[in-house]
Scaffold this motif. Structure first.
Motif, PDB file in Angstrom:
ATOM      1  N   PRO A 102       0.822  -1.225   0.000  1.00  0.00           N
ATOM      2  CA  PRO A 102       0.000   0.000   0.000  1.00  0.00           C
ATOM      3  C   PRO A 102       0.853   1.271   0.000  1.00  0.00           C
ATOM      4  CG  PRO A 102      -0.124  -1.124   2.127  1.00  0.00           C
ATOM      5  CD  PRO A 102       0.657  -2.018   1.221  1.00  0.00           C
ATOM      6  N   ALA A 103       0.222   2.366  -0.376  1.00  0.00           N
ATOM      7  CA  ALA A 103       0.928   3.646  -0.538  1.00  0.00           C
ATOM      8  C   ALA A 103       1.738   4.055   0.689  1.00  0.00           C
ATOM      9  CB  ALA A 103      -0.081   4.730  -0.889  1.00  0.00           C
ATOM     10  N   PHE A 104       1.156   3.906   1.903  1.00  0.00           N
ATOM     11  CA  PHE A 104       1.883   4.379   3.093  1.00  0.00           C
ATOM     12  C   PHE A 104       3.141   3.536   3.364  1.00  0.00           C
ATOM     13  CE2 PHE A 104      -1.255   1.402   4.700  1.00  0.00           C
ATOM     14  CZ  PHE A 104      -0.565   0.660   5.642  1.00  0.00           C
ATOM     15  N   GLU A 105       3.157   2.270   2.906  1.00  0.00           N
ATOM     16  CA  GLU A 105       4.361   1.437   3.064  1.00  0.00           C
ATOM     17  C   GLU A 105       5.392   1.797   1.991  1.00  0.00           C
ATOM     18  OE1 GLU A 105       3.400  -2.738   3.346  1.00  0.00           O
ATOM     19  OE2 GLU A 105       2.807  -2.530   5.448  1.00  0.00           O
ATOM     20  N   ARG A 106       4.899   2.093   0.778  1.00  0.00           N
ATOM     21  CA  ARG A 106       5.827   2.496  -0.295  1.00  0.00           C
ATOM     22  C   ARG A 106       6.547   3.788   0.103  1.00  0.00           C
ATOM     23  NH1 ARG A 106       1.309   1.418  -3.689  1.00  0.00           N
ATOM     24  NH2 ARG A 106       1.165   3.613  -4.301  1.00  0.00           N
ATOM     25  N   LYS A 107       5.816   4.653   0.806  1.00  0.00           N
ATOM     26  CA  LYS A 107       6.391   5.937   1.242  1.00  0.00           C
ATOM     27  C   LYS A 107       7.593   5.706   2.179  1.00  0.00           C
ATOM     28  CE  LYS A 107       4.950  10.388   3.105  1.00  0.00           C
ATOM     29  NZ  LYS A 107       3.937  11.099   3.849  1.00  0.00           N
ATOM     30  N   ILE A 108       7.488   4.686   3.040  1.00  0.00           N
ATOM     31  CA  ILE A 108       8.593   4.357   3.963  1.00  0.00           C
ATOM     32  C   ILE A 108       9.844   4.016   3.155  1.00  0.00           C
ATOM     33  CG2 ILE A 108       9.397   2.652   5.678  1.00  0.00           C
ATOM     34  CD1 ILE A 108       6.414   2.444   6.607  1.00  0.00           C
ATOM     35  N   ILE A 109       9.673   3.212   2.083  1.00  0.00           N
ATOM     36  CA  ILE A 109      10.803   2.804   1.238  1.00  0.00           C
ATOM     37  C   ILE A 109      11.399   4.027   0.532  1.00  0.00           C
ATOM     38  CG2 ILE A 109      11.480   1.336  -0.721  1.00  0.00           C
ATOM     39  CD1 ILE A 109      10.337  -0.658   1.071  1.00  0.00           C
ATOM     40  N   HIS A 110      10.518   4.850  -0.061  1.00  0.00           N
ATOM     41  CA  HIS A 110      11.004   6.060  -0.755  1.00  0.00           C
ATOM     42  C   HIS A 110      11.841   6.908   0.203  1.00  0.00           C
ATOM     43  CE1 HIS A 110       8.851   5.519  -4.492  1.00  0.00           C
ATOM     44  NE2 HIS A 110       7.653   5.580  -3.930  1.00  0.00           N
ATOM     45  N   ASN A 111      11.315   7.114   1.415  1.00  0.00           N
ATOM     46  CA  ASN A 111      11.990   7.982   2.388  1.00  0.00           C
ATOM     47  C   ASN A 111      13.358   7.459   2.793  1.00  0.00           C
ATOM     48  OD1 ASN A 111       9.862   9.704   2.349  1.00  0.00           O
ATOM     49  ND2 ASN A 111       8.967   9.039   4.276  1.00  0.00           N
ATOM     50  N   VAL A 112      13.438   6.142   3.065  1.00  0.00           N
ATOM     51  CA  VAL A 112      14.699   5.594   3.582  1.00  0.00           C
ATOM     52  C   VAL A 112      15.794   5.567   2.499  1.00  0.00           C
ATOM     53  CG1 VAL A 112      14.410   3.091   3.194  1.00  0.00           C
ATOM     54  CG2 VAL A 112      15.533   3.869   5.251  1.00  0.00           C
ATOM     55  N   SER A 122       7.253   4.295  -8.146  1.00  0.00           N
ATOM     56  CA  SER A 122       6.183   3.295  -8.042  1.00  0.00           C
ATOM     57  C   SER A 122       5.720   2.927  -9.435  1.00  0.00           C
ATOM     58  CB  SER A 122       5.008   3.855  -7.235  1.00  0.00           C
ATOM     59  OG  SER A 122       5.390   3.994  -5.883  1.00  0.00           O
ATOM     60  N   ASP A 123       5.406   1.649  -9.599  1.00  0.00           N
ATOM     61  CA  ASP A 123       4.975   1.153 -10.895  1.00  0.00           C
ATOM     62  C   ASP A 123       3.779   0.218 -10.708  1.00  0.00           C
ATOM     63  OD1 ASP A 123       5.030   0.855 -13.605  1.00  0.00           O
ATOM     64  OD2 ASP A 123       6.614  -0.659 -13.637  1.00  0.00           O
ATOM     65  N   GLY A 124       2.977   0.076 -11.763  1.00  0.00           N
ATOM     66  CA  GLY A 124       1.849  -0.841 -11.679  1.00  0.00           C
ATOM     67  C   GLY A 124       0.585  -0.138 -11.216  1.00  0.00           C
ATOM     68  N   HIS A 144       3.823  -1.325  -6.982  1.00  0.00           N
ATOM     69  CA  HIS A 144       5.035  -1.706  -6.248  1.00  0.00           C
ATOM     70  C   HIS A 144       6.146  -0.712  -6.527  1.00  0.00           C
ATOM     71  CE1 HIS A 144       5.325  -3.469 -10.284  1.00  0.00           C
ATOM     72  NE2 HIS A 144       6.627  -3.259 -10.157  1.00  0.00           N
ATOM     73  N   ILE A 145       7.206  -0.844  -5.762  1.00  0.00           N
ATOM     74  CA  ILE A 145       8.347   0.065  -5.911  1.00  0.00           C
ATOM     75  C   ILE A 145       9.414  -0.592  -6.761  1.00  0.00           C
ATOM     76  CG2 ILE A 145      10.342   0.970  -4.625  1.00  0.00           C
ATOM     77  CD1 ILE A 145       8.544   2.173  -2.701  1.00  0.00           C
ATOM     78  N   VAL A 146      10.034   0.226  -7.622  1.00  0.00           N
ATOM     79  CA  VAL A 146      11.182  -0.229  -8.386  1.00  0.00           C
ATOM     80  C   VAL A 146      12.378   0.611  -7.921  1.00  0.00           C
ATOM     81  CG1 VAL A 146      12.203  -0.469 -10.683  1.00  0.00           C
ATOM     82  CG2 VAL A 146       9.748  -0.852 -10.361  1.00  0.00           C
ATOM     83  N   ILE A 147      13.467  -0.104  -7.598  1.00  0.00           N
ATOM     84  CA  ILE A 147      14.700   0.578  -7.165  1.00  0.00           C
ATOM     85  C   ILE A 147      15.687   0.513  -8.349  1.00  0.00           C
ATOM     86  CG2 ILE A 147      16.597   0.607  -5.496  1.00  0.00           C
ATOM     87  CD1 ILE A 147      14.727  -0.930  -3.566  1.00  0.00           C
ATOM     88  N   LYS A 148      16.184   1.683  -8.694  1.00  0.00           N
ATOM     89  CA  LYS A 148      17.045   1.778  -9.895  1.00  0.00           C
ATOM     90  C   LYS A 148      18.380   2.361  -9.477  1.00  0.00           C
ATOM     91  CE  LYS A 148      16.667   4.211 -14.286  1.00  0.00           C
ATOM     92  NZ  LYS A 148      15.893   5.254 -14.952  1.00  0.00           N
ATOM     93  N   PRO A 149      19.489   1.766  -9.930  1.00  0.00           N
ATOM     94  CA  PRO A 149      20.811   2.290  -9.538  1.00  0.00           C
ATOM     95  C   PRO A 149      21.019   3.718 -10.068  1.00  0.00           C
ATOM     96  CG  PRO A 149      21.012   0.192 -10.703  1.00  0.00           C
ATOM     97  CD  PRO A 149      19.576   0.613 -10.796  1.00  0.00           C
TER      98      PRO A 149
END
Length: 203
Positions: free
Chosen positions: A170-180, A190-192, A198-203
């Protein structure tokens, strides 16, 4: 006491009497005029008192709390619900036995409950609230798990020089990942489409 019937020489007098008994203000109640009364001859003969029924409106937070008790009892889980209001954010804390049933796999049941409570609390209220529903500290434990997952996956993306996709959340959990990961050597997006966003992490 949530409802009183009061009388007075006028409707306004009857309403004021009811408000006094309920110890509340006009904006917190629904007023039903049963009889407007009548003055009568010279204000005395044949006069009839005004009668009103005044009902205290259910507070939005109390309504949401009652909903949580209702849902959990239907799930046969005995819980205690406490609520904390900070400005326009309400946190509902659930404690009790078999609390794992309410959390569900990776917090899915808890997230669904939170979503429903958010809808209920804002359904016909005058104020807009954001909501958190927690169960015995699960949210802070989940936050720690997500933060360490984010760091691990960011390292993986950098070492492989490839994009890494995380599980839908959910959005509030994705926000935790973005922040950290803001200060790291990666970018996140975020994609999909919900509920598979979900979140995509890109180098």
């Amino acid at each position: 006491m949530r409802e009183v019937t009061a009388s007075g020489q006028t409707v306004e007098e009857a309403v004021q009497s009811a408000l006094k008994q309920l110890n509340t203000t006009r904006d917190q109640v629904d007023i039903d005029v049963i009889d407007e009364g009548k003055k009568g001859l010279l204000g005395v003969f044949g006069s009839k008192r005004a009668i009103v029924k005044v009902k205290r409106r259910k507070n939005q937070v109390e309504k949401a709390k009652a909903f949580l008790y209702d849902v959990t009892s239907n799930m046969n889980v005995d819980v205690e619900v406490t609520s904390t209001v900070e400005e326009n954010h309400v946190t509902f804390d659930l404690t009790g036995e078999n609390i794992a049933i309410l959390i569900g796999k990776r917090g899915q049941t808890l997230n669904a409950l939170q979503y429903l409570v958010q809808l209920i609390i804002n359904k016909q209220g005058n104020e807009y609230y954001t909501v958190s529903v927690d169960a015995e500290g699960y949210r802070s434990r989940r936050k720690e798990t997500l933060e360490s997952l984010a760091l691990k996956m960011a390292d993986k993306a950098v070492s492989l020089q490839k994009k890494v996709a995380l599980e839908p959340m959910p959005a509030f959990e994705r926000k935790i990942i973005h922040n950290v990961l803001q200060q790291k050597d990666v970018s996140t997006y975020s994609d999909g489409v919900e509920p598979h966003r979900h979140i995509v992490i890109k180098p």
